[in-house]
Scaffold this motif. Structure first.
Motif, PDB file in Angstrom:
ATOM      1  N   GLU A  30       0.825  -1.212   0.000  1.00  0.00           N
ATOM      2  CA  GLU A  30       0.000   0.000   0.000  1.00  0.00           C
ATOM      3  C   GLU A  30       0.857   1.259   0.000  1.00  0.00           C
ATOM      4  O   GLU A  30       0.592   2.208  -0.742  1.00  0.00           O
ATOM      5  CB  GLU A  30      -0.910  -0.008   1.224  1.00  0.00           C
ATOM      6  N   LEU A  31       1.893   1.274   0.817  1.00  0.00           N
ATOM      7  CA  LEU A  31       2.773   2.444   0.854  1.00  0.00           C
ATOM      8  C   LEU A  31       3.503   2.636  -0.456  1.00  0.00           C
ATOM      9  O   LEU A  31       3.731   3.764  -0.918  1.00  0.00           O
ATOM     10  CB  LEU A  31       3.785   2.305   2.002  1.00  0.00           C
ATOM     11  N   LYS A  32       3.879   1.501  -1.109  1.00  0.00           N
ATOM     12  CA  LYS A  32       4.575   1.611  -2.386  1.00  0.00           C
ATOM     13  C   LYS A  32       3.665   2.208  -3.449  1.00  0.00           C
ATOM     14  O   LYS A  32       4.074   3.073  -4.242  1.00  0.00           O
ATOM     15  CB  LYS A  32       5.067   0.219  -2.806  1.00  0.00           C
ATOM     16  N   GLU A  33       2.412   1.741  -3.500  1.00  0.00           N
ATOM     17  CA  GLU A  33       1.462   2.294  -4.475  1.00  0.00           C
ATOM     18  C   GLU A  33       1.203   3.776  -4.194  1.00  0.00           C
ATOM     19  O   GLU A  33       1.101   4.600  -5.128  1.00  0.00           O
ATOM     20  CB  GLU A  33       0.143   1.508  -4.408  1.00  0.00           C
ATOM     21  N   ARG A  34       1.094   4.111  -2.944  1.00  0.00           N
ATOM     22  CA  ARG A  34       0.869   5.531  -2.599  1.00  0.00           C
ATOM     23  C   ARG A  34       2.065   6.386  -3.008  1.00  0.00           C
ATOM     24  O   ARG A  34       1.906   7.499  -3.522  1.00  0.00           O
ATOM     25  CB  ARG A  34       0.636   5.653  -1.096  1.00  0.00           C
ATOM     26  N   LEU A  35       3.271   5.818  -2.841  1.00  0.00           N
ATOM     27  CA  LEU A  35       4.464   6.547  -3.246  1.00  0.00           C
ATOM     28  C   LEU A  35       4.507   6.738  -4.751  1.00  0.00           C
ATOM     29  O   LEU A  35       4.832   7.827  -5.246  1.00  0.00           O
ATOM     30  CB  LEU A  35       5.710   5.794  -2.757  1.00  0.00           C
ATOM     31  N   ARG A  36       4.133   5.673  -5.495  1.00  0.00           N
ATOM     32  CA  ARG A  36       4.158   5.782  -6.957  1.00  0.00           C
ATOM     33  C   ARG A  36       3.131   6.816  -7.417  1.00  0.00           C
ATOM     34  O   ARG A  36       3.375   7.620  -8.333  1.00  0.00           O
ATOM     35  CB  ARG A  36       3.858   4.407  -7.582  1.00  0.00           C
ATOM     36  N   HIS A  37       1.956   6.812  -6.763  1.00  0.00           N
ATOM     37  CA  HIS A  37       0.928   7.794  -7.120  1.00  0.00           C
ATOM     38  C   HIS A  37       1.410   9.228  -6.815  1.00  0.00           C
ATOM     39  O   HIS A  37       1.185  10.152  -7.614  1.00  0.00           O
ATOM     40  CB  HIS A  37      -0.344   7.488  -6.325  1.00  0.00           C
ATOM     41  N   LEU A  38       2.089   9.392  -5.679  1.00  0.00           N
ATOM     42  CA  LEU A  38       2.603  10.728  -5.351  1.00  0.00           C
ATOM     43  C   LEU A  38       3.684  11.162  -6.328  1.00  0.00           C
ATOM     44  O   LEU A  38       3.771  12.360  -6.670  1.00  0.00           O
ATOM     45  CB  LEU A  38       3.167  10.734  -3.920  1.00  0.00           C
ATOM     46  N   GLU A  39       4.506  10.212  -6.795  1.00  0.00           N
ATOM     47  CA  GLU A  39       5.530  10.569  -7.781  1.00  0.00           C
ATOM     48  C   GLU A  39       4.884  11.074  -9.056  1.00  0.00           C
ATOM     49  O   GLU A  39       5.295  12.096  -9.634  1.00  0.00           O
ATOM     50  CB  GLU A  39       6.425   9.367  -8.075  1.00  0.00           C
ATOM     51  N   LYS A  40       3.839  10.313  -9.525  1.00  0.00           N
ATOM     52  CA  LYS A  40       3.184  10.730 -10.766  1.00  0.00           C
ATOM     53  C   LYS A  40       2.486  12.087 -10.583  1.00  0.00           C
ATOM     54  O   LYS A  40       2.601  12.975 -11.431  1.00  0.00           O
ATOM     55  CB  LYS A  40       2.159   9.675 -11.187  1.00  0.00           C
ATOM     56  N   SER A  41       1.754  12.234  -9.455  1.00  0.00           N
ATOM     57  CA  SER A  41       1.035  13.494  -9.250  1.00  0.00           C
ATOM     58  C   SER A  41       2.008  14.651  -9.050  1.00  0.00           C
ATOM     59  O   SER A  41       1.750  15.775  -9.486  1.00  0.00           O
ATOM     60  CB  SER A  41       0.107  13.372  -8.045  1.00  0.00           C
ATOM     61  N   GLY A  42       3.161  14.393  -8.409  1.00  0.00           N
ATOM     62  CA  GLY A  42       4.139  15.463  -8.208  1.00  0.00           C
ATOM     63  C   GLY A  42       4.737  15.917  -9.519  1.00  0.00           C
ATOM     64  O   GLY A  42       4.857  17.120  -9.774  1.00  0.00           O
TER      65      GLY A  42
END
Length: 543
Positions: free
Chosen positions: A370-382
């Motif tokens: 879950e944390l990895k997916e959230r990190l990937r989503h934050l990378e894309k949104s950032g």
């Protein structure tokens, strides 16, 4: 008629004299006939010395008067100065003053006419000094109790100095400095003044020690003999002395003006020595008596304190009784510690059993995914948000940047057209000034535009740095730094379940610092967490 004719013939035959000849003849006659004389009379019309230094006054009695003059040189040598209304005996020579046809006495010495005149003068001088406050008690200094050095102003050949030294030797031997002076006569007063001022002028740390006390002394005598100590200059010198002064002039019945102004008046020189120092034997006895009384007082105080300490100690409990209650409380706490510790361990074990189910590896792996997916989503949104910010800034500033050259060229064209119109009427200097004004008007705008662009770029750079720090914080590298690892199969996929692997499979492990390849060595098996054994009484089951 015959008689008148005879007188006319006599006057006609008489010798003629000039006024000066008559005056000189009278002057010689008076000086030759009288020479030096002593004249007794009362001084009248004396107003002090003239600006030339001479003194003029009149000597008179109840029937006549005579002019008197004291030349400047003689006035300074007078032992007794003239004073208005005083009856004196003047010694001098008679002469005349031809210019005014007067005779006068040129005085060489003046003496008071008897003791009554001296007493009147003494009383008048005493009242004058009293009015000035020189006899006030408040200005008198206290005598030192034990002076180290005593200065004596007296005659070195009289019996006075021997009496003083003998008395000091009997009472308390001290260091004595003698300043020799004449104690009567015309030079008495200035010598005494010099002695007092000389002692005061000695430095405190000089080769000659500075006295702590002065004694001005002489033996008895008549008022004329003691008159030097009644002079005003001597009285003022004693009053101005910084060193305390004892006056011991004459016998007990003799009184001089320095007795009033001195810090202490002694009836005799011997009494002055007695007042200057204490008796050494009495002082030693007094010190020993004070020491004995001090030791006795200390012993009494120590004895009183010792009695008070004993009384206070008798009312205090014994130290063993004070510690008994605390010792018993400590033993009770020690006996209860083992049981309390056992109950504490059991409570911790129950708490651990309650939360052990939530600490399974599957739940940890699921949280990691879950944390990895959230990190990937934050990378894309950032990254997308950063591109959007940059695109909005470009859309905002590109039109203005494209229009700026055209606006600048149009502004310059307008200025150039205006200059072309004014060129026929302006000289080269005026044209140059106009061009400089135009340049000065454009320079601030260009500077503000450059400053605004720099500030915008700085703000965007700071926003980008903050997003990079957020990305770094949420990245998986921070998770690896805490001791975790990422396991990949031979195809590069992330292994999240042990059932995905078989013995002999190749895996790639990513660590915080470096990467390693490994081979699965055994069959995977799911292990259930071991249940804690409540029967064990040690604290090791908690860990």
């Amino acid at each position: 008629m015959a008689h008148q004719r005879h007188m006319s013939q006599v006057l006609t035959n008489a010798t003629e004299f000039t006024v000066s000849e008559i005056a000189q003849a009278v002057k010689r006659t008076v000086e030759d006939e009288f020479g030096h004389v002593r004249v007794r009379g009362e001084i009248s019309g004396f107003r002090g010395q003239h600006s030339s230094g001479h003194a003029y006054f009149t000597l008179k009695d109840d029937a006549a008067s005579i002019d008197a003059v004291v030349w400047k040189g003689n006035y300074a040598r007078l032992g007794f100065k003239p004073q208005e209304g005083l009856e004196v005996v003047a010694t001098g020579r008679l002469t005349t003053f031809p210019r005014s046809s007067k005779y006068q006495i040129v005085i060489e010495n003046i003496e008071p006419a008897g003791a009554g005149a001296l007493m009147a003068l003494l009383e008048e001088r005493r009242k004058k000094l009293l009015a000035e406050g020189l006899f006030e008690r408040d200005r008198k200094q206290a005598l030192p109790y034990l002076p180290r050095v005593i200065g004596v102003v007296t005659s070195p050949t009289g019996a006075v100095i021997r009496d003083i030294l003998h008395r000091l030797e009997d009472r308390f031997p001290s260091y004595v400095l003698v300043w020799p002076v004449r104690v009567q006569g015309d030079t008495c007063a200035p010598e005494v003044v010099n002695a007092i001022e000389g002692f005061n002028a000695l430095p405190a740390d000089g080769a000659i020690p500075r006295p702590d006390l002065l004694i001005v002394a002489r033996g008895g005598g008549s008022i004329e003999d003691l008159w030097g100590f009644n002079e005003e200059e001597v009285v003022r010198a004693v009053a101005a002395s910084e060193i305390p002064v004892i006056s011991a002039v004459g016998h007990e019945t003799d009184t001089t003006l320095i007795d009033y102004v001195a810090d202490m008046r002694a009836p005799t020189p011997t009494a002055a020595a007695e007042a200057a120092v204490p008796v050494r034997s009495e002082l030693i006895a007094y010190v020993e008596d004070q020491g004995m009384r001090q030791r006795q007082a200390a012993r009494r105080a120590l004895s009183s304190l010792r009695d008070r300490l004993r009384a206070a100690a008798a009312g205090l409990p014994r130290p063993s009784d004070l510690a008994a209650t605390q010792r018993q409380s400590l033993d009770l706490a020690a006996s209860q510690l083992t049981g309390a510790l056992r109950h504490f361990v059991q409570g911790r074990r129950l708490n651990y059993s309650g939360i052990a189910a939530s600490l399974q590896p599957r739940l940890v792996r699921q949280r990691h995914v879950e944390l990895k997916e959230r990190l990937r989503h934050l990378e894309k949104s950032g990254a997308g948000g950063l591109h959007k910010v940059v695109d909005r800034a470009r859309l905002r500033f590109d039109p203005g940047a494209r229009q700026l050259p055209m606006a600048a060229r149009a502004f310059l064209e307008r200025k150039r057209a205006g200059l072309d119109r004014l060129a026929p009427r302006l000289g080269p200097q005026q044209l140059r000034a106009e061009l400089n004004d135009s340049t000065l008007q454009l320079a601030p705008k260009a500077a503000r535009l450059a400053q605004a662009g720099a500030q915008l770029a700085l703000g965007r750079r700071q926003q980008l740095g903050q997003l990079g720090k957020l990305l770094e914080t949420l990245g998986y590298r921070n998770v690896l730094a805490r001791g975790y690892a990422i396991v990949q199969d031979d195809k590069g996929g992330v292994v999240t379940d042990a059932m995905q692997l078989a013995p002999g499979d190749m895996v790639h492990i990513l660590l915080d610092k470096g990467e390693v390849d490994a081979v699965v060595g055994g069959a995977p098996a799911r292990r259930k967490p071991a249940k804690p054994n409540p029967d064990k009484g040690s604290q090791e089951s908690l860990f």
